[in-house]
Scaffold this active site. Structure first.
Site, PDB file in Angstrom:
ATOM      1  N   TRP A   1       0.840  -1.198   0.000  1.00  0.00           N
ATOM      2  CA  TRP A   1       0.000   0.000   0.000  1.00  0.00           C
ATOM      3  C   TRP A   1       0.881   1.257   0.000  1.00  0.00           C
ATOM      4  CZ3 TRP A   1      -0.299   4.074   3.453  1.00  0.00           C
ATOM      5  CH2 TRP A   1      -1.395   4.937   3.312  1.00  0.00           C
ATOM      6  N   HIS A   2       2.055   1.141   0.643  1.00  0.00           N
ATOM      7  CA  HIS A   2       2.946   2.298   0.741  1.00  0.00           C
ATOM      8  C   HIS A   2       3.625   2.626  -0.578  1.00  0.00           C
ATOM      9  CE1 HIS A   2       2.574   1.309   5.039  1.00  0.00           C
ATOM     10  NE2 HIS A   2       2.726   2.601   5.198  1.00  0.00           N
ATOM     11  N   GLY A   3       3.728   1.660  -1.474  1.00  0.00           N
ATOM     12  CA  GLY A   3       4.376   1.974  -2.742  1.00  0.00           C
ATOM     13  C   GLY A   3       4.598   0.743  -3.590  1.00  0.00           C
TER      14      GLY A   3
END
Lengths: 487, 375
Positions: free
Chosen positions: A322-324
């Site tokens: 989700w962060h990248g």
């Protein structure tokens, strides 16, 4: 628009004053216009994507509410596909394609990947999750769909939390948007206090740490002690950057009369990794717990330990991603999953050991040791979070361990850490971290952020002046974006 | 709400006292002076040096204003590694202006050439091609235009006040020293007023502090060792992105040379010298660093020849019989080192031969003791 910019210093007071001056029926319109303006200061055209999703979710939620069975599920599926599809397209399209190409190369398949050169709409992951939360809650009949388009649009676009959360649930934010807010001086003061605290964390600690850490990460040193220091300092940079943002978001919303969810609760005081995730980015971990982990672990079929562990692992890998769109984030998430699974598997054995060693007699020391271990484990995983590639993170960790024998050169360490900012700024940052930890400890002990309200006015104002002076004198005022804006 | 706003204003008043000291520093340090005003002051008072400590204006607007005002025939352009070329090196000193600092990147160099008026007298550009100019990607657009007075003052007083306090606490200056210097000289900027360092009216830089530093050689050696140590750090990147930047910059350089040719300007390029320890470390490191010293000068040589211009590879001090003790730090040679470089270049360049009296410069060198020229 960045919170730490001159434009926000003009924008927010203007909105604040205008909000309490306009008649009640225009307050939400004003906030929506302000939110659009706030968002469009980044990349104006992406507002169209945001409004397309808002419109789709608004009507889909109303449509599914009126239906049952397969049709209800179908409308939910359309909304999920629209939201996640947008997210996947903008964020993961190139990543997926690059990895397919890599795989194709291994199996000698002639595949030339199509790579798009498009920027990620700001805060997309946040408002996609917030929108999904609304549609799912309506689907689960836990919330009645919103009938006013403008109110729903504001639920997604409310500027304090638009680009980096906290990710709100409809039950918490939507009713507030349907309430008339009149000026409350004590709430406004508390909001301002919260913003001041957020700016202190962001400008004095996080942004100054970025000036120390970024050049070192670009050209990593080879001394073990320096690498350990970089890992520890990055943990504080990340925490102060994101929790600072959350404080400013919560504070500015509070000044307008709104209450946003808390996102952090002294995470580095956690005594287990599980506890850490109950204290760190709470709005995201709660979201994934409710909408991903529970359905995966308990939703269908037989519940078993193995299934719980797999669900836990999958959830955390997805938290990482989700962060990248990078394998570094996947490894970061996987490490959290492994920590939690190992923690759960060894729980009984650790309890036995605790009893045998009679650790309750040295409880403070034991708690300190637990906190230290959790902090080290989390800082270790943050090396993957910060590094551009898995190889670089791996090099960081192996060099950190393998060059341990080369000894501890404290003087060399200090000279490396102060090379870009000078001694005074470095020591001010360290002092500020200590100040922050003490203040947060007091908050936790007194069970309120605003514990100073009960103290003499001189002390309270002294504290405000101290924070304001630190921000003005030692804050970094270059254009340093918030780390979580990229998510 | 009015009461609340009043309280905020009252609360903020004592905080504004924090900015009184920075305002005084800006005022007494003459940090507020605009680039064009600096040129005017230097014309009126030729001993004036200029070097800002906090003024956000970069060298670019000042150097452009200087060149536009002097309308010289010879211009030195590049990074800080051309600062030391002085007007006294030329037969007609008034025909020269040093625009060092205005050519930090190829984009800046292009911009500088574009800014030359159509009736410019500039016939020769001595172009210092620093390693940074060739491979770094500078976002320098916003440095080219000077901000209005109000914005500059706000930036200094509100945003750089911390640096002023830190410098003050580090005993770099004090207010009475600043007031005294301000009353006794016409120098502009805190660095020029306190240290006596700064740009002379010809645009070259005077290193007064280094000239009077008794421990200069030790400091330079420490600086060199630090750079050597940095060079020894291995890169983790499998593909050096600087090659890509270098290729782009070579193309941009070709465009600039074309542009100059069309305007009748001859360009004499050179790569500035490194101390031997750094030079050897770059060679030992291999990869891009080695290429910068070995293959890149050859590419530059070819490129300049193709345009009918000349290029001198002066990376190694031995080339021009330089002296290792004539560095003022790890990358900057003193004006005496640049005098040697000028003698070498003028002896080997038909263009420079007509502009420089080599015999006169040799005498100047023979009469100079130490690493610095007396003017």
């Amino acid at each position: 628009m960045l919170f730490n910019s001159l434009s926000f210093a003009v924008f927010f007071p203007t909105v604040f004053i205008a909000y309490y001056l306009v008649p009640s029926r225009f307050k939400n319109v004003l906030l929506l216009i302000a939110s659009c303006f706030f968002y469009m200061m980044f990349v104006p055209k992406y507002i169209l994507i945001l409004f397309a999703l808002i419109t789709a979710d608004f009507y889909l939620a109303q449509a599914l509410e009126k239906r049952e069975g397969l049709q209800r599920k179908l409308f939910l599926a359309v909304s999920v596909v629209a939201n996640l599809g947008t997210l996947i397209f903008f964020r993961y399209f190139n990543f997926l394609n690059e990895n397919i190409a890599l795989l194709a190369h291994v199996i000698h398949w002639n595949y030339s990947p199509l790579l798009l050169s498009i920027a990620l709409p700001l805060g997309l992951s946040f408002h996609v999750f917030q929108s999904l939360s609304y549609v799912i809650e309506v689907y689960r009949k836990k919330y009645v769909s919103e009938k006013n388009y403008l109110t729903y649009a504001l639920y997604v676009m409310f500027f304090p939390q638009l680009v980096a959360g906290p990710i709100e649930r409809p039950q918490h934010l939507l009713p507030q948007l349907n309430t008339v807010h009149t000026f409350d001086a004590s709430l406004a003061r508390r909001g301002l206090e919260r913003m001041l605290w957020g700016f202190f964390k962001k400008l004095v600690i996080a942004d100054q740490l970025a000036q120390i850490i970024n050049p070192l990460y670009a050209n990593l040193p080879q001394e073990s002690l320096t690498l350990i220091a970089i890992a520890i300092l990055f943990s504080y940079q990340l925490y102060c950057d994101f929790s600072g943002y959350s404080d400013i978001a919560i504070g500015s919303a509070m000044m307008l009369g709104y209450s946003l969810s808390e996102n952090f609760n002294r995470p580095y005081a956690s005594r287990s990794v599980g506890e850490f995730w109950r204290r760190w980015h709470m709005s995201l971990s709660n979201w994934l717990r409710d909408y991903l982990y529970y359905p995966l672990a308990l939703g269908f079929g037989k519940v078993s330990k193995g299934r719980l562990y797999i669900s836990l692992f999958v959830t955390f890998v997805l938290i990482g991603l989700w962060h990248g769109a990078n394998w570094t984030f996947a490894v970061f998430g996987a490490m959290q999953g492994i920590y939690l699974i190992v923690g759960s598997v060894t729980e009984k054995a650790r309890k036995k050991l605790h009893a045998v060693l009679r650790l309750e007699k040295v409880q403070t020391l034991h708690h300190f040791f637990q906190t230290l271990v959790v902090f080290c484990l989390i800082s270790l995983s943050f090396i993957f979070f910060r590094s551009e590639t898995v190889e670089k993170a791996w090099w960081f960790i192996t060099t950190m361990v393998s060059s341990f024998h080369s000894g501890f050169g404290v003087r060399a360490l200090l000279s490396t850490l102060t090379a870009h900012t000078g001694n005074i700024v470095f020591y001010i940052v360290i002092l500020s971290i200590i100040l922050m930890e003490v203040f947060q400890y007091m908050q936790e002990t007194k069970k309120t952020f605003y514990f100073l309200d009960a103290r003499p006015r001189a002390l309270r104002y002294g504290w405000y002046y101290l924070l304001a002076s630190f921000i003005l004198m030692f804050g970094y005022f270059g254009a340093q974006s918030f780390i979580y804006f990229q998510f | 709400m009015l009461l609340f706003l009043r309280k905020i204003i009252l609360f903020s008043l004592p905080l504004s006292l924090l900015f009184v000291f920075p305002a005084l520093v800006v005022y007494f340090g003459r940090e507020y002076v605009s680039a064009s005003d600096v040129v005017e002051i230097q014309k009126k008072f030729p001993k004036t040096l200029m070097s800002f400590a906090y003024n956000p204006t970069s060298f670019v607007p000042y150097k452009i204003a200087l060149v536009q005002d002097k309308n010289p025939t010879i211009v030195a352009l590049g990074t800080s590694r051309v600062f030391q070329i002085r007007k006294e090196f030329f037969i007609d000193p008034d025909s020269f202006a040093n625009a060092g600092g205005a050519g930090r990147s190829l984009d800046d160099i292009t911009y500088f050439v574009q800014q030359l008026p159509s009736d410019t007298k500039v016939k020769v550009i001595i172009l210092g091609l620093d390693n940074e100019t060739l491979f770094e990607k500078f976002e320098s657009k916003h440095f080219r235009v000077e901000e209005p007075f109000a914005v500059r003052s706000f930036d200094m007083i509100a945003l750089t006040s911390r640096r002023m306090y830190l410098d003050y606490l580090a005993h770099k200056f004090n207010l009475s020293q600043l007031r005294h210097a301000s009353a006794s000289t016409t120098n502009v900027g805190l660095v020029a007023l306190i240290n006596g360092d700064g740009f002379r009216p010809d645009g070259s830089y005077k290193y007064t502090q280094s000239e009077s530093n008794q421990r200069l050689q030790e400091d330079v050696q420490a600086d060199i060792q630090k750079t050597v140590k940095e060079l020894q750090v291995k890169s983790l990147q499998s593909e050096d992105p600087r090659y890509k930047e270098l290729a782009t910059n070579m193309q941009k350089l070709s465009v600039v040379l074309d542009m100059c040719k069309k305007r009748g300007i001859t360009v004499i390029g050179f790569t500035p010298p490194y101390p031997k320890a750094i030079y050897n470390s770059m060679i030992d490191k291999g990869g891009f660093e080695k290429d910068l010293l070995v293959t890149v000068p050859l590419q530059l040589q070819t490129l300049f020849s193709e345009h009918g211009d000349q290029f001198f590879d002066l990376s190694l001090v031995d080339t021009f019989k330089g002296n290792e003790h004539e560095f003022v730090d790890a990358v900057h040679g003193s004006d005496v080192m640049y005098l040697r470089m000028m003698i070498y270049m003028a002896s080997n360049s038909s263009t420079l031969k007509g502009l420089v009296d080599v015999e006169h410069l040799k005498k100047m060198l023979a009469n100079t003791q130490g690493a610095f020229l007396p003017f």
